[in-house]
Write a protein that holds these residues in place. Sequence first.
Motif, PDB file in Angstrom:
ATOM      1  N   GLU A  43       0.918  -1.169   0.204  1.00 47.35           N
ATOM      2  CA  GLU A  43       0.039   0.051  -0.178  1.00 47.35           C
ATOM      3  C   GLU A  43       0.998   1.278   0.153  1.00 47.35           C
ATOM      4  OE1 GLU A  43      -3.438   2.270   2.622  1.00 47.35           O
ATOM      5  OE2 GLU A  43      -2.627   0.115   3.350  1.00 47.35           O
ATOM      6  N   VAL A  44       0.593   2.276  -0.911  1.00 42.62           N
ATOM      7  CA  VAL A  44       1.300   3.402  -0.894  1.00 42.62           C
ATOM      8  C   VAL A  44       0.558   4.210   0.236  1.00 42.62           C
ATOM      9  CG1 VAL A  44       1.922   5.592  -2.271  1.00 42.62           C
ATOM     10  CG2 VAL A  44       1.519   3.100  -3.427  1.00 42.62           C
ATOM     11  N   THR A  45       1.317   4.804   1.022  1.00 37.84           N
ATOM     12  CA  THR A  45       0.992   5.507   2.329  1.00 37.84           C
ATOM     13  C   THR A  45       1.359   6.867   2.479  1.00 37.84           C
ATOM     14  OG1 THR A  45       3.053   4.782   3.722  1.00 37.84           O
ATOM     15  CG2 THR A  45       0.907   3.313   3.930  1.00 37.84           C
ATOM     16  N   ALA A  46       2.377   7.457   1.602  1.00 39.00           N
ATOM     17  CA  ALA A  46       2.600   8.881   1.525  1.00 39.00           C
ATOM     18  C   ALA A  46       3.730   9.242   0.343  1.00 39.00           C
ATOM     19  CB  ALA A  46       3.504   9.240   2.965  1.00 39.00           C
ATOM     20  N   GLY A  47       3.527  10.694   0.219  1.00 42.62           N
ATOM     21  CA  GLY A  47       4.367  11.018  -1.146  1.00 42.62           C
ATOM     22  C   GLY A  47       4.921  12.321  -0.400  1.00 42.62           C
ATOM     23  N   THR A  48       6.117  12.621  -0.744  1.00 39.85           N
ATOM     24  CA  THR A  48       6.925  13.849  -0.318  1.00 39.85           C
ATOM     25  C   THR A  48       7.565  14.435  -1.582  1.00 39.85           C
ATOM     26  OG1 THR A  48       7.377  12.859   1.934  1.00 39.85           O
ATOM     27  CG2 THR A  48       8.686  14.863   1.275  1.00 39.85           C
ATOM     28  N   SER A  80      10.443  -3.038  -7.370  1.00 32.33           N
ATOM     29  CA  SER A  80       9.183  -2.431  -7.889  1.00 32.33           C
ATOM     30  C   SER A  80       9.320  -1.547  -9.030  1.00 32.33           C
ATOM     31  CB  SER A  80       8.570  -1.812  -6.681  1.00 32.33           C
ATOM     32  OG  SER A  80       7.216  -1.317  -7.286  1.00 32.33           O
ATOM     33  N   ASN A  81       8.594  -1.341 -10.048  1.00 29.79           N
ATOM     34  CA  ASN A  81       8.361  -0.368 -10.887  1.00 29.79           C
ATOM     35  C   ASN A  81       7.304   0.581 -10.433  1.00 29.79           C
ATOM     36  OD1 ASN A  81      10.146  -1.428 -12.798  1.00 29.79           O
ATOM     37  ND2 ASN A  81       8.561  -2.786 -13.487  1.00 29.79           N
ATOM     38  N   LEU A  82       7.526   1.843 -10.334  1.00 28.20           N
ATOM     39  CA  LEU A  82       6.476   2.837  -9.722  1.00 28.20           C
ATOM     40  C   LEU A  82       6.100   3.818 -10.801  1.00 28.20           C
ATOM     41  CD1 LEU A  82       8.449   3.752  -6.430  1.00 28.20           C
ATOM     42  CD2 LEU A  82       6.453   2.058  -6.562  1.00 28.20           C
ATOM     43  N   THR A  83       4.908   4.183 -10.727  1.00 34.34           N
ATOM     44  CA  THR A  83       4.248   5.294 -11.742  1.00 34.34           C
ATOM     45  C   THR A  83       3.444   6.097 -10.864  1.00 34.34           C
ATOM     46  OG1 THR A  83       4.335   3.470 -13.428  1.00 34.34           O
ATOM     47  CG2 THR A  83       2.926   5.531 -13.899  1.00 34.34           C
ATOM     48  N   LEU A  84       3.650   7.568 -11.305  1.00 34.18           N
ATOM     49  CA  LEU A  84       2.990   8.452 -10.408  1.00 34.18           C
ATOM     50  C   LEU A  84       2.286   9.380 -11.541  1.00 34.18           C
ATOM     51  CD1 LEU A  84       2.050   9.670  -7.470  1.00 34.18           C
ATOM     52  CD2 LEU A  84       4.116  10.907  -7.733  1.00 34.18           C
ATOM     53  N   ARG A  85       0.793   9.681 -11.202  1.00 32.56           N
ATOM     54  CA  ARG A  85       0.127  10.696 -12.229  1.00 32.56           C
ATOM     55  C   ARG A  85      -0.559  11.532 -11.230  1.00 32.56           C
ATOM     56  NH1 ARG A  85      -0.361   5.724 -14.706  1.00 32.56           N
ATOM     57  NH2 ARG A  85       0.423   5.559 -16.797  1.00 32.56           N
ATOM     58  N   GLN A  86      -0.337  12.908 -11.753  1.00 36.57           N
ATOM     59  CA  GLN A  86      -1.160  13.887 -10.887  1.00 36.57           C
ATOM     60  C   GLN A  86      -1.816  14.929 -12.034  1.00 36.57           C
ATOM     61  OE1 GLN A  86       1.145  16.765  -8.608  1.00 36.57           O
ATOM     62  NE2 GLN A  86      -0.173  16.344  -7.036  1.00 36.57           N
ATOM     63  N   VAL A 130      -3.306  15.346  -4.475  1.00 37.11           N
ATOM     64  CA  VAL A 130      -3.559  14.128  -4.450  1.00 37.11           C
ATOM     65  C   VAL A 130      -2.834  13.782  -5.837  1.00 37.11           C
ATOM     66  CG1 VAL A 130      -5.416  12.226  -4.854  1.00 37.11           C
ATOM     67  CG2 VAL A 130      -5.616  14.337  -3.283  1.00 37.11           C
ATOM     68  N   ALA A 131      -2.625  12.457  -5.968  1.00 38.78           N
ATOM     69  CA  ALA A 131      -1.818  11.611  -7.172  1.00 38.78           C
ATOM     70  C   ALA A 131      -2.315  10.437  -7.009  1.00 38.78           C
ATOM     71  CB  ALA A 131      -0.752  11.943  -7.252  1.00 38.78           C
ATOM     72  N   LEU A 132      -2.286   9.613  -8.036  1.00 39.87           N
ATOM     73  CA  LEU A 132      -2.501   8.028  -8.429  1.00 39.87           C
ATOM     74  C   LEU A 132      -1.028   7.671  -8.628  1.00 39.87           C
ATOM     75  CD1 LEU A 132      -4.383   5.888  -8.583  1.00 39.87           C
ATOM     76  CD2 LEU A 132      -4.201   6.380 -11.229  1.00 39.87           C
ATOM     77  N   ALA A 133      -0.985   6.628  -7.402  1.00 40.68           N
ATOM     78  CA  ALA A 133       0.534   5.923  -7.564  1.00 40.68           C
ATOM     79  C   ALA A 133       0.147   4.334  -7.797  1.00 40.68           C
ATOM     80  CB  ALA A 133       0.944   5.941  -6.159  1.00 40.68           C
ATOM     81  N   SER A 134       0.824   3.752  -8.879  1.00 42.71           N
ATOM     82  CA  SER A 134       0.495   2.206  -9.281  1.00 42.71           C
ATOM     83  C   SER A 134       1.671   1.760  -9.534  1.00 42.71           C
ATOM     84  CB  SER A 134      -0.125   2.185 -10.496  1.00 42.71           C
ATOM     85  OG  SER A 134       0.315   3.150 -11.551  1.00 42.71           O
ATOM     86  N   CYS A 145       8.138 -17.134  -7.258  1.00 40.50           N
ATOM     87  CA  CYS A 145       8.074 -15.854  -7.305  1.00 40.50           C
ATOM     88  C   CYS A 145       6.762 -14.996  -6.999  1.00 40.50           C
ATOM     89  CB  CYS A 145       8.404 -15.231  -9.130  1.00 40.50           C
ATOM     90  SG  CYS A 145      10.101 -15.451  -9.426  1.00 40.50           S
ATOM     91  N   ASP A 146       6.503 -14.260  -6.496  1.00 40.89           N
ATOM     92  CA  ASP A 146       5.477 -13.270  -6.217  1.00 40.89           C
ATOM     93  C   ASP A 146       5.375 -11.861  -6.670  1.00 40.89           C
ATOM     94  OD1 ASP A 146       2.910 -13.167  -4.951  1.00 40.89           O
ATOM     95  OD2 ASP A 146       3.686 -12.571  -3.018  1.00 40.89           O
ATOM     96  N   PHE A 147       4.262 -11.801  -7.461  1.00 38.19           N
ATOM     97  CA  PHE A 147       3.913 -10.531  -8.303  1.00 38.19           C
ATOM     98  C   PHE A 147       2.802  -9.599  -7.393  1.00 38.19           C
ATOM     99  CE2 PHE A 147       6.543 -12.075 -11.496  1.00 38.19           C
ATOM    100  CZ  PHE A 147       6.583 -13.348 -11.348  1.00 38.19           C
ATOM    101  N   LEU A 148       2.981  -8.452  -7.033  1.00 37.93           N
ATOM    102  CA  LEU A 148       2.097  -7.630  -6.203  1.00 37.93           C
ATOM    103  C   LEU A 148       1.943  -6.558  -7.093  1.00 37.93           C
ATOM    104  CD1 LEU A 148       3.790  -7.611  -2.865  1.00 37.93           C
ATOM    105  CD2 LEU A 148       2.039  -9.132  -3.456  1.00 37.93           C
ATOM    106  N   ASP A 149       0.577  -6.169  -7.405  1.00 43.55           N
ATOM    107  CA  ASP A 149       0.316  -4.811  -8.075  1.00 43.55           C
ATOM    108  C   ASP A 149      -0.276  -4.025  -7.047  1.00 43.55           C
ATOM    109  OD1 ASP A 149       1.085  -5.894 -10.852  1.00 43.55           O
ATOM    110  OD2 ASP A 149      -0.619  -6.932 -10.956  1.00 43.55           O
ATOM    111  N   PHE A 150      -0.338  -2.859  -7.483  1.00 42.24           N
ATOM    112  CA  PHE A 150      -0.912  -1.661  -6.430  1.00 42.24           C
ATOM    113  C   PHE A 150      -1.278  -0.670  -7.248  1.00 42.24           C
ATOM    114  CE2 PHE A 150       3.476  -0.990  -6.220  1.00 42.24           C
ATOM    115  CZ  PHE A 150       3.738   0.206  -6.236  1.00 42.24           C
ATOM    116  N   ASN A 151      -2.420  -0.002  -6.904  1.00 45.91           N
ATOM    117  CA  ASN A 151      -2.846   1.234  -7.571  1.00 45.91           C
ATOM    118  C   ASN A 151      -3.728   2.086  -6.574  1.00 45.91           C
ATOM    119  OD1 ASN A 151      -3.804   2.906  -9.572  1.00 45.91           O
ATOM    120  ND2 ASN A 151      -5.082   1.465 -10.332  1.00 45.91           N
ATOM    121  N   ASN A 152      -3.054   2.900  -6.096  1.00 45.76           N
ATOM    122  CA  ASN A 152      -3.648   3.742  -4.646  1.00 45.76           C
ATOM    123  C   ASN A 152      -3.503   5.217  -4.891  1.00 45.76           C
ATOM    124  OD1 ASN A 152      -1.824   1.526  -3.455  1.00 45.76           O
ATOM    125  ND2 ASN A 152      -3.185   2.207  -1.784  1.00 45.76           N
ATOM    126  N   THR A 153      -4.573   6.063  -4.479  1.00 48.63           N
ATOM    127  CA  THR A 153      -4.307   7.570  -4.659  1.00 48.63           C
ATOM    128  C   THR A 153      -3.278   7.965  -3.119  1.00 48.63           C
ATOM    129  OG1 THR A 153      -6.366   7.709  -3.140  1.00 48.63           O
ATOM    130  CG2 THR A 153      -6.525   7.796  -5.624  1.00 48.63           C
TER     131      THR A 153
END
Length: 135
Positions: free
Chosen positions: A31-36, A60-66, A107-111, A122-130
Amino acid sequence: MRRIITAIALLGLSLSIVLAPTPASAASSVEVTAGTLVARGVAVDLTLTVVCQAGMSGTSNLTLRQRSGDRVAHGTGWAPLRCSGETQVVTGRVFADAGGFAFNKGVALASGHFELCEQENCDFLDFNNTVRITR
């Protein structure tokens, strides 16, 4: 007739074993909990709370859109992870695309996608949080 029933039962048992989720998949979460903001919006440090099976590691590959007005700031980055089996806090840096727009507070969208492995599993975890970006 008995052979057919036995064969069907064995096939069903085999499929249930093959298709059952691994313990790592069942216990893993992110879970994405903060952005600075970093460097006046050139980048954002994302804080992720991760639980995964001890001994697994990966990135992890991270993507951020705002959205800002009628524009969208976009960026990518990555975060390394070595799992301990306990809840962990991981920080990954997302850089705004060159020639694009800077990130701002708000607010932004982090995935993203974690790929965690140990030997042959192997384990693959996808996430998509504001996430709320702060200074």
